[in-house]
Design a protein around this motif. Structure first.
Motif, PDB file in Angstrom:
ATOM      1  N   GLU A   1       4.014   9.270  63.659  1.00  0.00           N
ATOM      2  CA  GLU A   1       3.289  10.529  63.476  1.00  0.00           C
ATOM      3  C   GLU A   1       3.864  11.608  64.382  1.00  0.00           C
ATOM      4  O   GLU A   1       4.088  11.392  65.570  1.00  0.00           O
ATOM      5  CB  GLU A   1       1.806  10.321  63.755  1.00  0.00           C
ATOM      6  N   LEU A   2       4.079  12.778  63.790  1.00  0.00           N
ATOM      7  CA  LEU A   2       4.686  13.893  64.512  1.00  0.00           C
ATOM      8  C   LEU A   2       3.818  14.377  65.671  1.00  0.00           C
ATOM      9  O   LEU A   2       4.333  14.671  66.743  1.00  0.00           O
ATOM     10  CB  LEU A   2       4.950  15.056  63.547  1.00  0.00           C
ATOM     11  N   VAL A   3       2.512  14.447  65.467  1.00  0.00           N
ATOM     12  CA  VAL A   3       1.631  14.977  66.507  1.00  0.00           C
ATOM     13  C   VAL A   3       1.204  13.878  67.471  1.00  0.00           C
ATOM     14  O   VAL A   3       1.479  13.950  68.672  1.00  0.00           O
ATOM     15  CB  VAL A   3       0.391  15.664  65.880  1.00  0.00           C
ATOM     16  N   ASP A   4       0.550  12.857  66.966  1.00  0.00           N
ATOM     17  CA  ASP A   4      -0.044  11.840  67.834  1.00  0.00           C
ATOM     18  C   ASP A   4       0.973  10.994  68.592  1.00  0.00           C
ATOM     19  O   ASP A   4       0.754  10.644  69.741  1.00  0.00           O
ATOM     20  CB  ASP A   4      -0.955  10.916  67.028  1.00  0.00           C
TER      21      ASP A   4
ATOM     22  N   GLY B   1       8.508  10.254  57.884  1.00  0.00           N
ATOM     23  CA  GLY B   1       8.753   9.927  56.478  1.00  0.00           C
ATOM     24  C   GLY B   1       8.215  10.983  55.535  1.00  0.00           C
ATOM     25  O   GLY B   1       8.856  11.317  54.532  1.00  0.00           O
ATOM     26  N   ASP B   2       7.018  11.514  55.826  1.00  0.00           N
ATOM     27  CA  ASP B   2       6.449  12.595  55.009  1.00  0.00           C
ATOM     28  C   ASP B   2       7.393  13.788  54.998  1.00  0.00           C
ATOM     29  O   ASP B   2       7.628  14.408  53.960  1.00  0.00           O
ATOM     30  CB  ASP B   2       5.093  13.061  55.553  1.00  0.00           C
ATOM     31  N   LEU B   3       7.901  14.123  56.170  1.00  0.00           N
ATOM     32  CA  LEU B   3       8.795  15.268  56.315  1.00  0.00           C
ATOM     33  C   LEU B   3      10.068  15.069  55.491  1.00  0.00           C
ATOM     34  O   LEU B   3      10.478  15.962  54.738  1.00  0.00           O
ATOM     35  CB  LEU B   3       9.126  15.447  57.795  1.00  0.00           C
ATOM     36  N   CYS B   4      10.659  13.903  55.592  1.00  0.00           N
ATOM     37  CA  CYS B   4      11.860  13.599  54.816  1.00  0.00           C
ATOM     38  C   CYS B   4      11.579  13.643  53.316  1.00  0.00           C
ATOM     39  O   CYS B   4      12.374  14.188  52.537  1.00  0.00           O
ATOM     40  CB  CYS B   4      12.416  12.221  55.189  1.00  0.00           C
ATOM     41  N   ARG B   5      10.449  13.106  52.919  1.00  0.00           N
ATOM     42  CA  ARG B   5      10.096  13.042  51.493  1.00  0.00           C
ATOM     43  C   ARG B   5       9.950  14.429  50.881  1.00  0.00           C
ATOM     44  O   ARG B   5      10.499  14.706  49.814  1.00  0.00           O
ATOM     45  CB  ARG B   5       8.811  12.241  51.293  1.00  0.00           C
ATOM     46  N   VAL B   6       9.209  15.342  51.542  1.00  0.00           N
ATOM     47  CA  VAL B   6       8.974  16.652  50.917  1.00  0.00           C
ATOM     48  C   VAL B   6      10.274  17.449  50.781  1.00  0.00           C
ATOM     49  O   VAL B   6      10.470  18.126  49.770  1.00  0.00           O
ATOM     50  CB  VAL B   6       7.888  17.495  51.619  1.00  0.00           C
ATOM     51  N   TYR B   7      11.148  17.343  51.764  1.00  0.00           N
ATOM     52  CA  TYR B   7      12.419  18.068  51.652  1.00  0.00           C
ATOM     53  C   TYR B   7      13.347  17.411  50.638  1.00  0.00           C
ATOM     54  O   TYR B   7      14.020  18.098  49.872  1.00  0.00           O
ATOM     55  CB  TYR B   7      13.091  18.224  53.021  1.00  0.00           C
ATOM     56  N   SER B   8      13.375  16.088  50.585  1.00  0.00           N
ATOM     57  CA  SER B   8      14.188  15.387  49.581  1.00  0.00           C
ATOM     58  C   SER B   8      13.706  15.708  48.175  1.00  0.00           C
ATOM     59  O   SER B   8      14.508  15.991  47.274  1.00  0.00           O
ATOM     60  CB  SER B   8      14.127  13.875  49.802  1.00  0.00           C
ATOM     61  N   ASP B   9      12.389  15.684  47.982  1.00  0.00           N
ATOM     62  CA  ASP B   9      11.819  16.002  46.664  1.00  0.00           C
ATOM     63  C   ASP B   9      12.145  17.426  46.250  1.00  0.00           C
ATOM     64  O   ASP B   9      12.454  17.707  45.100  1.00  0.00           O
ATOM     65  CB  ASP B   9      10.311  15.789  46.662  1.00  0.00           C
ATOM     66  N   CYS B  10      12.059  18.352  47.204  1.00  0.00           N
ATOM     67  CA  CYS B  10      12.322  19.754  46.925  1.00  0.00           C
ATOM     68  C   CYS B  10      13.790  19.956  46.508  1.00  0.00           C
ATOM     69  O   CYS B  10      14.081  20.653  45.540  1.00  0.00           O
ATOM     70  CB  CYS B  10      11.974  20.609  48.138  1.00  0.00           C
TER      71      CYS B  10
ATOM     72  N   ASP C   1      -0.339  17.852  54.753  1.00  0.00           N
ATOM     73  CA  ASP C   1       0.002  16.509  54.270  1.00  0.00           C
ATOM     74  C   ASP C   1       1.190  15.916  55.019  1.00  0.00           C
ATOM     75  O   ASP C   1       1.527  14.758  54.830  1.00  0.00           O
ATOM     76  CB  ASP C   1       0.334  16.551  52.775  1.00  0.00           C
ATOM     77  N   ILE C   2       1.832  16.715  55.860  1.00  0.00           N
ATOM     78  CA  ILE C   2       3.002  16.258  56.613  1.00  0.00           C
ATOM     79  C   ILE C   2       2.518  15.713  57.947  1.00  0.00           C
ATOM     80  O   ILE C   2       2.224  16.455  58.872  1.00  0.00           O
ATOM     81  CB  ILE C   2       3.998  17.418  56.848  1.00  0.00           C
ATOM     82  N   ARG C   3       2.405  14.410  58.025  1.00  0.00           N
ATOM     83  CA  ARG C   3       1.917  13.770  59.247  1.00  0.00           C
ATOM     84  C   ARG C   3       2.977  12.923  59.939  1.00  0.00           C
ATOM     85  O   ARG C   3       2.943  12.751  61.142  1.00  0.00           O
ATOM     86  CB  ARG C   3       0.701  12.912  58.941  1.00  0.00           C
ATOM     87  N   THR C   4       3.909  12.398  59.172  1.00  0.00           N
ATOM     88  CA  THR C   4       4.893  11.465  59.723  1.00  0.00           C
ATOM     89  C   THR C   4       6.322  11.947  59.466  1.00  0.00           C
ATOM     90  O   THR C   4       6.549  12.848  58.646  1.00  0.00           O
ATOM     91  CB  THR C   4       4.735  10.073  59.087  1.00  0.00           C
TER      92      THR C   4
END
Length: 88
Positions: A32-35, A74-83, A69-72
């Motif tokens: 997780e990016l924050v925690d 992996g989330d970060l990688c996924r949204v940019y890859s999808d875009c 929705d960007i918590r981890t």
């Protein structure tokens, strides 16, 4: 031009962490990016700006992609890859 999204994100994570005196733990997709990494709303904004500039895309222009929705990593990688895939 083909981008390695993960490589760009990892490089940017290190850069933003270093600039903000954060010590990054060992991390993976579920980190997780924050925690777990210690990022704040300000450092996440810096991170997103730099990744967008490097990759040339803004996934948050899609109304179905919310920044909350960007918590981890992996989330970060996924949204940019999808875009990027949607633009190809």
């Amino acid at each position: 031009m083909q981008h390695d999204v993960r490589q760009v994100i990892e490089k940017t994570l290190r850069l933003v962490a270093e600039e903000n005196l954060l010590s990054l733990p060992a991390y993976g997709d579920d980190t997780e990016l924050v925690d777990e990494m210690g990022f704040t709303s300000v450092t996440i904004a810096m991170l997103l700006f730099r990744v967008e500039m490097e990759l040339g895309v803004d996934p948050f222009l899609d109304e179905n992609v919310r920044i909350t929705d960007i918590r981890t990593v992996g989330d970060l990688c996924r949204v940019y890859s999808d875009c990027l895939a949607a633009q190809a």
